[in-house]
Motif scaffolding. Structure first.
Motif, PDB file in Angstrom:
ATOM      1  N   THR A 161       1.550  34.996  -8.512  1.00 24.84           N
ATOM      2  CA  THR A 161       1.264  36.306  -7.935  1.00 24.84           C
ATOM      3  C   THR A 161       0.529  36.182  -6.602  1.00 24.84           C
ATOM      4  O   THR A 161       0.816  36.913  -5.653  1.00 24.84           O
ATOM      5  N   LEU A 162      -0.414  35.259  -6.525  1.00 27.04           N
ATOM      6  CA  LEU A 162      -1.212  35.111  -5.313  1.00 27.04           C
ATOM      7  C   LEU A 162      -0.587  34.125  -4.330  1.00 27.04           C
ATOM      8  O   LEU A 162      -1.166  33.868  -3.272  1.00 27.04           O
ATOM      9  N   GLN A 202      -6.141  24.412   3.596  1.00 28.45           N
ATOM     10  CA  GLN A 202      -6.861  25.631   3.235  1.00 28.45           C
ATOM     11  C   GLN A 202      -7.710  25.465   1.981  1.00 28.45           C
ATOM     12  O   GLN A 202      -7.428  24.616   1.117  1.00 28.45           O
ATOM     13  N   ILE A 203      -8.726  26.325   1.891  1.00 25.45           N
ATOM     14  CA  ILE A 203      -9.471  26.550   0.651  1.00 25.45           C
ATOM     15  C   ILE A 203      -9.222  28.007   0.265  1.00 25.45           C
ATOM     16  O   ILE A 203      -9.523  28.923   1.029  1.00 25.45           O
ATOM     17  N   ILE A 204      -8.642  28.222  -0.894  1.00 27.59           N
ATOM     18  CA  ILE A 204      -8.266  29.559  -1.343  1.00 27.59           C
ATOM     19  C   ILE A 204      -9.116  29.905  -2.561  1.00 27.59           C
ATOM     20  O   ILE A 204      -9.078  29.204  -3.573  1.00 27.59           O
ATOM     21  N   SER A 205      -9.887  30.981  -2.453  1.00 26.83           N
ATOM     22  CA  SER A 205     -10.780  31.350  -3.543  1.00 26.83           C
ATOM     23  C   SER A 205     -10.746  32.859  -3.755  1.00 26.83           C
ATOM     24  O   SER A 205     -10.165  33.605  -2.956  1.00 26.83           O
ATOM     25  N   GLY A 206     -11.377  33.323  -4.809  1.00 25.59           N
ATOM     26  CA  GLY A 206     -11.442  34.761  -5.037  1.00 25.59           C
ATOM     27  C   GLY A 206     -11.574  35.122  -6.499  1.00 25.59           C
ATOM     28  O   GLY A 206     -11.990  34.308  -7.331  1.00 25.59           O
ATOM     29  N   HIS A 207     -11.176  36.361  -6.800  1.00 25.33           N
ATOM     30  CA  HIS A 207     -11.263  36.899  -8.155  1.00 25.33           C
ATOM     31  C   HIS A 207      -9.945  37.570  -8.514  1.00 25.33           C
ATOM     32  O   HIS A 207      -9.211  38.036  -7.632  1.00 25.33           O
ATOM     33  N   ALA A 208      -9.675  37.649  -9.798  1.00 27.90           N
ATOM     34  CA  ALA A 208      -8.484  38.356 -10.274  1.00 27.90           C
ATOM     35  C   ALA A 208      -8.745  38.854 -11.691  1.00 27.90           C
ATOM     36  O   ALA A 208      -9.598  38.317 -12.402  1.00 27.90           O
ATOM     37  N   ILE A 209      -8.012  39.902 -12.069  1.00 24.80           N
ATOM     38  CA  ILE A 209      -8.042  40.406 -13.444  1.00 24.80           C
ATOM     39  C   ILE A 209      -6.603  40.494 -13.922  1.00 24.80           C
ATOM     40  O   ILE A 209      -5.773  41.171 -13.304  1.00 24.80           O
ATOM     41  N   LEU A 218      -4.005  43.149 -12.680  1.00 26.23           N
ATOM     42  CA  LEU A 218      -4.719  44.413 -12.610  1.00 26.23           C
ATOM     43  C   LEU A 218      -5.613  44.513 -11.373  1.00 26.23           C
ATOM     44  O   LEU A 218      -5.935  45.604 -10.926  1.00 26.23           O
ATOM     45  N   PHE A 219      -5.996  43.364 -10.838  1.00 25.25           N
ATOM     46  CA  PHE A 219      -6.831  43.335  -9.633  1.00 25.25           C
ATOM     47  C   PHE A 219      -6.745  41.940  -9.040  1.00 25.25           C
ATOM     48  O   PHE A 219      -6.658  40.950  -9.759  1.00 25.25           O
ATOM     49  N   GLN A 220      -6.750  41.883  -7.698  1.00 26.21           N
ATOM     50  CA  GLN A 220      -6.755  40.586  -7.044  1.00 26.21           C
ATOM     51  C   GLN A 220      -7.570  40.644  -5.764  1.00 26.21           C
ATOM     52  O   GLN A 220      -7.580  41.652  -5.058  1.00 26.21           O
ATOM     53  N   GLU A 221      -8.260  39.569  -5.489  1.00 25.71           N
ATOM     54  CA  GLU A 221      -9.055  39.435  -4.277  1.00 25.71           C
ATOM     55  C   GLU A 221      -8.985  37.959  -3.881  1.00 25.71           C
ATOM     56  O   GLU A 221      -9.584  37.102  -4.526  1.00 25.71           O
ATOM     57  N   LYS A 222      -8.219  37.687  -2.850  1.00 25.72           N
ATOM     58  CA  LYS A 222      -7.989  36.303  -2.414  1.00 25.72           C
ATOM     59  C   LYS A 222      -8.634  36.083  -1.060  1.00 25.72           C
ATOM     60  O   LYS A 222      -8.438  36.864  -0.129  1.00 25.72           O
ATOM     61  N   MET A 223      -9.401  35.025  -0.937  1.00 23.66           N
ATOM     62  CA  MET A 223     -10.053  34.687   0.328  1.00 23.66           C
ATOM     63  C   MET A 223      -9.615  33.292   0.757  1.00 23.66           C
ATOM     64  O   MET A 223      -9.572  32.367  -0.060  1.00 23.66           O
TER      65      MET A 223
END
Length: 586
Positions: A161-162, A202-209, A218-223
């Motif tokens: 998904t990301l 790259q360094i890919i980090s974040g949060h997801a539900i 349900l939610f994604q936040e990719k940095m």
């Protein structure tokens, strides 16, 4: 075998019934005095139990689970479901009571974003319960399912998904399974994930539900942080000391500004105010692309410096001046230290950029500012010739988001409902106006962004929102077809209530007595610090603000506050409310 029997009782009370917390504690303990004085949505106050000989945490848990003999409670604040429990998240002393914050659990899984506040006095008597318990979880079809996505399936779904590159190695993957409320109102099992992946670039980090039943994101936040192939050697960050001199500059409105600065061990001066809490630091992001908040590459940037005490960067000078005033406002007017009352370091980046919001690709045309909760910092674009950075209400609005999170002890990656989002946005506007009045005195107003040269962000008195669209101010508008539930559009449902109260205006034929900014801001802050939870909704904030008004200023002011909410379509607070009396037997 123990069982609990719950019987109903009708409690009558008046809205204007005076409440003195100190008087409750001063009363002689009498086992026959268990009574409820206030019972409104998400709020119960009184002498709710007899004295309990246990830890404050256990006293609170037993109450919420309906296990305290003779306790009085509202149905929405207790549950007897066998699989429900409560976990301690925070405990502190306030006004000679112990405030216990707990999160609800079901089958040992946290109910996402659902927390409650229970106040217990020195005798083990519960005096206040704030928040709501989710009911009937055992009737939720998804929660009877035991066969859901495996950890490997969750990871695969996340990567797909990301669009995590195939060559990116997993450096961090932490997940917590929770009970999550979806947009349609149903509950499901979900994983709340913190992740980090890394490859050569790259360094890919974040949060997801991720929904564990259906595999839905349900939610994604990719940095994303880009790695430099040939790192440039940089001098070590110098040690900073408080400078004896003040810094000077000219902001984007061509106003001369003064601010505190630091002096580095390298002899340069830096935009770091070491006198306010753990510091205010202003960085130059040099137009790093935040990509809708997904890319942290280049942030916060380089700490702004100067060879002299005069700083030529007008955007940086403007933000430093504003944040100094904002910190002072919350500390002097509300005794709030930084945004979380812990004097947490305040970080802001100027010369920010977001390619997703700039159609012409010109980096200096980014007309926006934002608070990024995952980065714990603010970002300001250069649009409108840098005027965003000089607008005190814009800066205060972004800081207001941090205040909402900090005061409600929020630690979720996504607010649990559209109502909470709208309240967060509206209260941020409110703090923007309050700090503008604090700085500009009688020249302040209720228009967000009025110094931006033609761009009005939100005109609260005239009910105009972003881009000239309608700003919803009536709660009934929230439920109308066609309302996209965009939080900025719905922000007026709370900000206009507070405007009417502060200014003493007439709305929908209802006139309220003018209360003034100082009084209303203190009421709102008390509600946030004592009653509001992470899952605050319209009904509960209504009762919490009315109660805060009663606490501080008495029944007459509380009545005016309630009138303003009713004028904006909020439901009337009940003058008789159904409570339950807990009985235990064998």
């Amino acid at each position: 075998m123990n069982y609990k029997k719950i019987t109903s009782a009708l409690l009558a009370f008046g809205l204007l019934c005076p409440l003195s917390t100190e008087a409750i504690h001063a009363q002689e303990i009498d086992k026959n005095q268990v009574q409820v004085e206030v019972a409104q949505p998400g709020l119960t106050i009184g002498k709710l139990t007899e004295p309990q000989n246990d830890t404050k945490e256990n006293i609170a848990k037993k109450y919420l689970k309906g296990e305290v003999q003779g306790a009085k409670a509202q149905q929405e604040q207790v549950t007897t479901e066998k699989s429900v429990d409560f976990q301690l998240t925070n405990k502190e002393t306030k006004e000679n009571q112990t405030e216990v914050r707990l999160t609800q659990t079901y089958k040992s899984y946290k109910v996402y974003g659902q927390d409650l506040i229970v106040k217990v006095d020195k005798n083990g008597v519960i005096t206040t319960v704030s928040g709501k318990v989710v009911q009937n979880l055992e009737k939720q079809p998804n929660l009877t399912i035991t066969n859901f996505l495996s950890k490997n399936e969750v990871k695969s779904s996340l990567r797909n998904t990301l669009q995590i590159p195939n060559d990116a190695l997993e450096k961090e993957f932490a997940s917590e399974t929770v009970i999550y409320k979806k947009q349609d109102g149903s509950y499901t099992y979900a994983d709340v994930i913190t992740f980090t992946y890394e490859n050569n670039d790259q360094i890919i980090s974040g949060h997801a539900i991720i929904d564990l039943i259906h595999g839905e994101m349900l939610f994604q936040e990719k940095m994303i942080k880009n790695k430099e192939q040939q790192p440039v050697k940089q001098a070590a960050t110098p040690q900073l000391f408080l400078a004896k001199e003040q810094g000077t500059g000219v902001n984007a409105l061509l106003e001369n500004v003064l601010f505190n600065i630091a002096k580095g061990s390298d002899g340069k001066f830096y935009l770091a105010d070491l006198t306010r809490g753990n510091g205010i630091y202003i960085y130059d992001a040099n137009y790093a692309d935040s990509k809708g908040g997904d890319s942290q590459a280049g942030y916060p940037g380089t700490l702004v410096s100067s060879k002299t005490t005069t700083f030529a960067d007008k955007e940086a000078a403007g933000v430093m001046k504003n944040l100094s005033a904002i910190y002072d406002y919350f500390k002097t007017q509300h005794n709030l230290k930084s945004y979380d009352n812990k004097n947490t370091k305040i970080v802001a980046s100027v010369h920010g950029f977001d390619s997703t919001e700039v159609s012409d690709g010109v980096k200096t045309d980014y007309v926006n500012a934002f608070w990024h909760p995952a980065w714990n910092q603010m970002v300001f674009g250069d649009g409108l010739n840098g005027k965003l950075t000089s607008a005190i209400d814009v800066t205060a609005h972004e800081f207001g988001h941090a205040v909402f999170s900090g005061t409600t002890k929020n630690n979720v990656v996504k607010y649990p409902s559209d109502e909470t989002n709208a309240l967060n946005e509206g209260l941020a506007d409110f703090w923007g106006t309050q700090i503008e009045f604090y700085v500009k005195k009688d020249k302040g107003n209720w228009i967000m962004g009025d110094t931006l040269g033609g761009l009005t962000i939100r005109d609260i008195p005239n009910e105009i929102g972003d881009g000239g669209q309608k700003l919803y101010t009536n709660l009934q508008d929230f439920y109308k077809d066609g309302n996209s539930q965009e939080s900025h559009v719905n922000s007026g449902i709370i900000s206009h209530v507070l405007y009417q109260l502060a200014e003493g205006k007439t709305y929908n034929g209802v006139t309220v007595a003018k209360q003034g900014n100082d009084k209303i801001s203190k009421i709102v802050m008390r509600a946030l610090q004592n009653y509001a939870t992470s899952a605050e909704d319209f009904d509960s904030l209504h009762s919490h603000i009315v109660q805060a008004a009663k606490d501080l200023y008495g029944s007459t002011v509380a009545k005016e506050v309630d009138k303003a909410f009713l004028a904006h379509g909020y439901k009337a607070l009940p003058q008789t409310n159904k409570v339950i009396e807990v009985q235990k037997g064998n």
